[in-house]
Design a protein around this motif. Structure first.
Motif, PDB file in Angstrom:
ATOM      1  N   UNK A 120       0.831  -1.196   0.000  1.00  0.00           N
ATOM      2  CA  UNK A 120       0.000   0.000   0.000  1.00  0.00           C
ATOM      3  C   UNK A 120       0.868   1.249   0.000  1.00  0.00           C
ATOM      4  N   UNK A 121       0.282   2.357  -0.399  1.00  0.00           N
ATOM      5  CA  UNK A 121       1.011   3.618  -0.365  1.00  0.00           C
ATOM      6  C   UNK A 121       1.408   3.965   1.066  1.00  0.00           C
ATOM      7  N   UNK A 122       0.529   3.668   2.039  1.00  0.00           N
ATOM      8  CA  UNK A 122       0.859   3.958   3.440  1.00  0.00           C
ATOM      9  C   UNK A 122       2.105   3.194   3.874  1.00  0.00           C
ATOM     10  N   UNK A 123       2.162   1.913   3.517  1.00  0.00           N
ATOM     11  CA  UNK A 123       3.328   1.114   3.904  1.00  0.00           C
ATOM     12  C   UNK A 123       4.582   1.606   3.191  1.00  0.00           C
ATOM     13  N   UNK A 124       4.449   1.945   1.938  1.00  0.00           N
ATOM     14  CA  UNK A 124       5.603   2.426   1.187  1.00  0.00           C
ATOM     15  C   UNK A 124       6.107   3.754   1.718  1.00  0.00           C
ATOM     16  N   UNK A 125       5.190   4.600   2.252  1.00  0.00           N
ATOM     17  CA  UNK A 125       5.568   5.917   2.769  1.00  0.00           C
ATOM     18  C   UNK A 125       6.088   5.866   4.196  1.00  0.00           C
ATOM     19  N   UNK A 126       5.941   4.737   4.859  1.00  0.00           N
ATOM     20  CA  UNK A 126       6.420   4.611   6.237  1.00  0.00           C
ATOM     21  C   UNK A 126       7.920   4.911   6.281  1.00  0.00           C
ATOM     22  N   UNK A 127       8.374   5.805   7.189  1.00  0.00           N
ATOM     23  CA  UNK A 127       9.812   6.128   7.252  1.00  0.00           C
ATOM     24  C   UNK A 127      10.708   4.928   7.457  1.00  0.00           C
ATOM     25  N   UNK A 128      10.158   3.873   8.004  1.00  0.00           N
ATOM     26  CA  UNK A 128      10.961   2.661   8.189  1.00  0.00           C
ATOM     27  C   UNK A 128      11.014   1.814   6.918  1.00  0.00           C
ATOM     28  N   UNK A 129      10.281   2.206   5.893  1.00  0.00           N
ATOM     29  CA  UNK A 129      10.212   1.436   4.653  1.00  0.00           C
ATOM     30  C   UNK A 129      10.683   2.266   3.460  1.00  0.00           C
ATOM     31  N   UNK A 130       9.878   3.266   3.085  1.00  0.00           N
ATOM     32  CA  UNK A 130      10.184   4.188   1.988  1.00  0.00           C
ATOM     33  C   UNK A 130      10.486   3.452   0.678  1.00  0.00           C
ATOM     34  N   UNK A 131       9.742   2.367   0.417  1.00  0.00           N
ATOM     35  CA  UNK A 131      10.010   1.573  -0.780  1.00  0.00           C
ATOM     36  C   UNK A 131       9.779   2.352  -2.069  1.00  0.00           C
ATOM     37  N   UNK A 132       8.921   3.373  -1.998  1.00  0.00           N
ATOM     38  CA  UNK A 132       8.642   4.167  -3.200  1.00  0.00           C
ATOM     39  C   UNK A 132       9.881   4.854  -3.756  1.00  0.00           C
ATOM     40  N   UNK A 133      10.888   5.090  -2.885  1.00  0.00           N
ATOM     41  CA  UNK A 133      12.063   5.853  -3.311  1.00  0.00           C
ATOM     42  C   UNK A 133      12.870   5.135  -4.395  1.00  0.00           C
ATOM     43  N   UNK A 134      12.644   3.820  -4.566  1.00  0.00           N
ATOM     44  CA  UNK A 134      13.340   3.115  -5.651  1.00  0.00           C
ATOM     45  C   UNK A 134      13.037   3.761  -7.001  1.00  0.00           C
ATOM     46  N   UNK A 135      11.844   4.353  -7.139  1.00  0.00           N
ATOM     47  CA  UNK A 135      11.422   4.880  -8.444  1.00  0.00           C
ATOM     48  C   UNK A 135      11.250   6.411  -8.453  1.00  0.00           C
ATOM     49  N   UNK A 136      11.405   7.049  -7.279  1.00  0.00           N
ATOM     50  CA  UNK A 136      11.309   8.515  -7.231  1.00  0.00           C
ATOM     51  C   UNK A 136      12.666   9.165  -7.011  1.00  0.00           C
ATOM     52  N   UNK A 137      13.522   8.522  -6.245  1.00  0.00           N
ATOM     53  CA  UNK A 137      14.948   8.811  -6.117  1.00  0.00           C
ATOM     54  C   UNK A 137      15.296  10.123  -5.411  1.00  0.00           C
ATOM     55  N   UNK A 138      14.699  11.246  -5.765  1.00  0.00           N
ATOM     56  CA  UNK A 138      15.165  12.526  -5.231  1.00  0.00           C
ATOM     57  C   UNK A 138      14.055  13.267  -4.513  1.00  0.00           C
ATOM     58  N   UNK A 139      14.429  14.377  -3.879  1.00  0.00           N
ATOM     59  CA  UNK A 139      13.474  15.208  -3.172  1.00  0.00           C
ATOM     60  C   UNK A 139      12.577  15.945  -4.163  1.00  0.00           C
ATOM     61  N   UNK A 140      11.591  16.657  -3.624  1.00  0.00           N
ATOM     62  CA  UNK A 140      10.645  17.363  -4.496  1.00  0.00           C
ATOM     63  C   UNK A 140      11.254  18.612  -5.106  1.00  0.00           C
ATOM     64  N   UNK A 141      12.336  19.166  -4.509  1.00  0.00           N
ATOM     65  CA  UNK A 141      12.877  20.401  -5.049  1.00  0.00           C
ATOM     66  C   UNK A 141      13.934  21.007  -4.148  1.00  0.00           C
ATOM     67  N   UNK A 142      14.292  22.253  -4.451  1.00  0.00           N
ATOM     68  CA  UNK A 142      15.368  22.948  -3.743  1.00  0.00           C
ATOM     69  C   UNK A 142      15.209  24.444  -3.947  1.00  0.00           C
ATOM     70  N   UNK A 143      15.904  25.227  -3.117  1.00  0.00           N
ATOM     71  CA  UNK A 143      15.904  26.674  -3.277  1.00  0.00           C
ATOM     72  C   UNK A 143      16.656  27.053  -4.557  1.00  0.00           C
ATOM     73  N   UNK A 144      16.277  28.193  -5.122  1.00  0.00           N
ATOM     74  CA  UNK A 144      16.820  28.647  -6.400  1.00  0.00           C
ATOM     75  C   UNK A 144      17.158  30.126  -6.294  1.00  0.00           C
ATOM     76  N   UNK A 145      18.246  30.523  -6.960  1.00  0.00           N
ATOM     77  CA  UNK A 145      18.611  31.938  -6.945  1.00  0.00           C
ATOM     78  C   UNK A 145      19.862  32.189  -7.744  1.00  0.00           C
ATOM     79  N   UNK A 146      20.868  32.774  -7.105  1.00  0.00           N
ATOM     80  CA  UNK A 146      22.134  33.047  -7.767  1.00  0.00           C
ATOM     81  C   UNK A 146      22.934  31.751  -7.935  1.00  0.00           C
ATOM     82  N   UNK A 147      22.512  30.702  -7.262  1.00  0.00           N
ATOM     83  CA  UNK A 147      22.979  29.334  -7.503  1.00  0.00           C
ATOM     84  C   UNK A 147      21.785  28.486  -7.875  1.00  0.00           C
ATOM     85  N   UNK A 148      22.007  27.472  -8.698  1.00  0.00           N
ATOM     86  CA  UNK A 148      20.894  26.588  -9.042  1.00  0.00           C
ATOM     87  C   UNK A 148      20.430  25.832  -7.803  1.00  0.00           C
TER      88      UNK A 148
END
Length: 484
Positions: free
Chosen positions: A368-396
């Motif tokens: 389930x999505x709940x089980x995959x999102x559990x901090x002790x599991x995070x199985x979804x990260x196999x296919x998402x890999x990175x964070x949602x984003x980052x700050x942007x400005x004079x540096x990328x």
């Protein structure tokens, strides 16, 4: 002409092929020159730079602060990379020349700011025609008075820097490290104190002023034009090289701005599953996808960071569209979550929840999505890999030295500019996904300003919905190639 092609005229940084100058030539070169003053205009952001220096001064009363930009870096043998100033130095001064060092020295209730910089190469010596940094080699530099008038900051000759650095008391000095070996070697401080200086500058950069927002919009608008250029150059019925796409966008970046803000990531087909693909040596294939992560850096060094995934043939296949719509829904949810007071980490979780639920619908996640999102599991990260984003400005990746509680573990504030860039990546070798998904990578990335009302998409000039992307791509192709 390359540096090597003209290096016979230089004695500074001499090489074995540099001949000596005959005395008659030296005397001839020294005489008969006119002096044409140049028009110097105040930097449009000079008042902003002054306020930033004042804010930094307030953070470290009674302490000397040393912020270098760094020297030009060797690319190979006697050729150099194009110089790009240190971001924090440029943020505080507006100066784009190499080797400069800003020193804020305590004075009264604040600090006196002094910029140590190269002077104009004097005609009283042979530097102007014999030194690689001289006027006949690199163009005319500002005089100290001209630079002061331009930047609104007092200046001093770079030749006086060693004496100035020797006056820096170790226990009352902080240095921005890792940019200038000369400065690093001259001033001995503690790592903790120096990291606090880097963090303070990063945290000042978290909230953009109105001038910075205008620069980001300028860079983003040029990036939109660059994506349009690329769409017009990529045919639907045959392959073209990733480097052609990189070059087309690079032309726009150099014409409308300073350069690209980072190495363009151009991913045809399965290369899209490699997050920071840099070789760009593949070919587009009709029927496959083309992922492009690119941004123009404008003339004041502020950069865009935008990603679009296009169907090369002009329309998404049903499966491609299904995956694309999941990524779009994730990005849209993230944008709707962005507002002052929302935790940065909660925007991440919002995006990831949509991706995890989509992976369940695709039959990729067997839990389930709940089980995959559990901090002790995070199985979804196999296919998402990175964070949602980052700050942007004079540096990328702006504000990178900020303390976690002010950035990754903190809350969003009005004036933040950040990317929202979820993605799904199914590696060609992944035996846990259906064969038809292998090699599919899709990312959507936009640049978002946090306002009192919520998120404003600064890169809304490029469509995001699948059907809008298809219509936009067709319209660009119909318009045909263009020069900037």
């Amino acid at each position: 002409m390359s540096d090597q092609g003209v290096s016979r005229f230089a004695t500074a940084r001499t090489a074995s092929h540099d001949p000596d100058f005959p005395q008659k030539l030296l005397e001839f070169m020294r005489a008969g020159w006119l002096d044409h003053p140049i028009e110097v205009r105040p930097h449009p952001a000079a008042p902003h730079h002054g306020r930033r220096r004042d804010a930094l001064s307030d953070a470290f009363p009674g302490e000397t602060l040393v912020i270098p930009t760094g020297p030009a870096k060797v690319r190979a043998n006697d050729t150099l990379y194009p110089f790009r100033p240190g971001s924090d130095f440029a943020y505080l001064t507006g100066d784009h020349d190499p080797d400069g060092v800003l020193i804020l020295r305590p004075s009264g209730d604040g600090h006196d700011a002094l910029l140590y910089t190269r002077q104009r190469s004097s005609r009283e010596t042979d530097e102007f025609f014999r030194d690689r940094d001289g006027e006949l080699w690199a163009g005319r530099r500002r005089t100290l008075a001209e630079k002061t008038a331009e930047l609104g900051i007092d200046t001093a000759p770079l030749a006086d820097l060693d004496t100035a650095l020797a006056r820096c008391a170790p226990g009352r000095t902080r240095v921005l490290r890792g940019l200038d070996p000369r400065v690093d070697a001259a001033v001995h401080t503690t790592g903790t104190r120096d990291r606090e200086l880097a963090a303070a500058i990063s945290e000042l950069k978290l909230v953009k002023d109105e001038w910075e927002i205008a620069q980001l919009q300028d860079a983003i608008d040029a990036t939109v034009r660059g994506f349009e250029d690329v769409a017009r150059a990529v045919p639907a019925d045959r392959g073209v090289s990733e480097r052609l796409i990189e070059g087309v966008f690079g032309l726009r970046a150099r014409h409308d701005g300073n350069d690209v803000g980072y190495g363009s990531i151009v991913c045809a087909g399965p290369h899209a599953t490699i997050l920071c693909w840099k070789r760009n040596d593949g070919l587009t294939v009709p029927g496959q996808l083309l992922l492009m992560d690119m941004g123009v850096e404008n003339n004041h060094l502020y950069t865009a960071d935008v990603t679009r995934t296009l169907p090369v043939s002009g329309t998404f296949s049903p499966l491609q569209r299904e995956v694309y719509d999941i990524v779009y829904a994730s990005q849209q949810a993230g944008m709707e979550a962005v507002k002052p007071g929302v935790r940065f980490a909660d925007v991440h979780l919002t995006c990831m929840r949509v991706l995890a639920e989509g992976l369940v619908e695709l039959g990729v996640l067997r839990v389930s999505a709940d089980e995959a999102m559990d901090p002790a599991s995070m199985l979804y990260r196999r296919w998402t890999l990175h964070s949602f984003g980052h700050m942007l400005g004079i540096d990328v990746h702006d504000c990178a030295a900020a303390r976690p509680d002010r950035y990754r573990e903190g809350e969003l504030s009005e004036g933040n500019v950040l990317t929202v860039e979820p993605g799904l990546y199914f590696q060609p070798e992944d035996d846990l996904v259906p064969a038809e998904l292998r090699g599919v990578g899709i990312r959507l990335e936009d640049d978002v300003l946090v306002t009192a009302e919520g998120a404003v998409n600064l890169s809304a000039g490029l469509p995001r919905r699948a059907e809008e992307v298809e219509a936009w791509l067709a319209a660009q192709r119909d318009a045909g190639p263009r020069l900037p």
